[in-house]
Design an enzyme around this catalytic site. Sequence first.
Site, PDB file in Angstrom:
ATOM      1  N   THR A 167       0.813  -1.216   0.000  1.00  0.00           N
ATOM      2  CA  THR A 167       0.000   0.000   0.000  1.00  0.00           C
ATOM      3  C   THR A 167       0.854   1.276   0.000  1.00  0.00           C
ATOM      4  OG1 THR A 167      -1.649  -1.230   1.208  1.00  0.00           O
ATOM      5  CG2 THR A 167      -1.640   1.151   1.547  1.00  0.00           C
ATOM      6  N   ARG A 195     -13.313  -8.217  -1.601  1.00  0.00           N
ATOM      7  CA  ARG A 195     -12.625  -8.008  -0.316  1.00  0.00           C
ATOM      8  C   ARG A 195     -12.185  -6.538  -0.194  1.00  0.00           C
ATOM      9  NH1 ARG A 195      -7.275  -6.028   1.188  1.00  0.00           N
ATOM     10  NH2 ARG A 195      -6.665  -7.035   3.134  1.00  0.00           N
ATOM     11  N   GLY A 197      -9.896  -3.936   2.223  1.00  0.00           N
ATOM     12  CA  GLY A 197      -8.876  -3.945   3.266  1.00  0.00           C
ATOM     13  C   GLY A 197      -9.008  -2.779   4.222  1.00  0.00           C
ATOM     14  N   ASP A 198      -7.927  -2.528   4.937  1.00  0.00           N
ATOM     15  CA  ASP A 198      -7.932  -1.498   5.972  1.00  0.00           C
ATOM     16  C   ASP A 198      -7.798  -0.076   5.425  1.00  0.00           C
ATOM     17  OD1 ASP A 198      -5.171  -2.571   5.375  1.00  0.00           O
ATOM     18  OD2 ASP A 198      -4.646  -0.717   6.429  1.00  0.00           O
ATOM     19  N   GLY A 219       0.250  -3.045   5.434  1.00  0.00           N
ATOM     20  CA  GLY A 219       0.469  -4.390   5.962  1.00  0.00           C
ATOM     21  C   GLY A 219      -0.784  -5.231   5.876  1.00  0.00           C
TER      22      GLY A 219
HETATM   23  N1  GLY Z   1      -3.061  -2.928   3.807  1.00  0.00           N
HETATM   24  C1  GLY Z   1      -3.690  -3.076   2.557  1.00  0.00           C
HETATM   25  C2  GLY Z   1      -4.678  -4.122   2.520  1.00  0.00           C
HETATM   26  O1  GLY Z   1      -4.568  -5.099   3.252  1.00  0.00           O
HETATM   27  O2  GLY Z   1      -5.598  -4.026   1.745  1.00  0.00           O
END
Ligand code: GLY
Length: 288
Positions: A167, A195, A197-198, A219
């Site tokens: 990222t 999906r 992510g964060d 991460g």
């Molecule tokens: N840190 C990026 C993701 O897991 O999508």
Amino acid sequence: MRALVVHGGAGTAPVAGEAQELACGRALDLGWKVLAGGGSALDAVVRAVEHMEDAPTLNAGYGACLSEDGTVELDAAVMEGTTRRAGAVALVRRLRHPVRVARLLLEEGRHVFLAGAAAETFAAAQGVALIDPESLVTPERRAAWEARRRDPASGGTRFTSDGGAGTVGAVALDAAGHVAAATSTGGISGKRAGRIGDSPVIGAGTLADDGAGAASATGDGEAIMRVTLASAAIERVRSGMAPERAATLALAELTRVGARGGIILVDRFGRTAGVYTTAYMTWCRRSG
Ligand code: GLY
């Protein structure tokens, strides 16, 4: 006091590649130019991240990793600390610069988070060009996906995506004392379609608050969401802890759930940090 920190992602390769370091350094220069010219922290982080979205060796925008069905699905968020305005998009396939659309959402102020076709429709209504999804895919990413399809054990589904960097993100403090954070990603290689992510999740991958500071994480996205990593770091900074220590303790929470990652921070005084528990994280900073 002005400060800018940029990251090109955490990874498991032993060292970051030169191309990734160069892209990160150039992003810092571009963002710093904005700050030095009197621009806002928000403008600076968006400028830095959109440059990294163009870098083919970084996992965001052009060059992002592919999902298990061979498509690119991008996530991004931006937040500013004055009144904690935020914008985020997820699962977009037809945007070259998702961070710009996150910024448009922030400016509009009606919603914080749009996903998929709805985010693209919003972007188009704002005058953003929708691109062919295949134009985001580099030959290297396609080859890696083909290799994984032939031999699923070869690539795994960890966050480091084909041995490249992860990222991208940036945090900044401007001369007016405002902070901002932006994060953009292709997620993880071989992820399920759909999906998220964060990175676009406020408090997990991205957070900014003038009363504390700003954070951008990288991460293992599933774990980063579970520990709300950006929030874990920023709340420590709010209480007066130095960013380096706050980042280290926040990452310890990630370790506790069996995951690794990295985070960049700037606090309201312009103190900065970049800390990671992976083999490396591409990152750089400037202040003054
Ligand atoms: N840190 C990026 C993701 O897991 O999508």
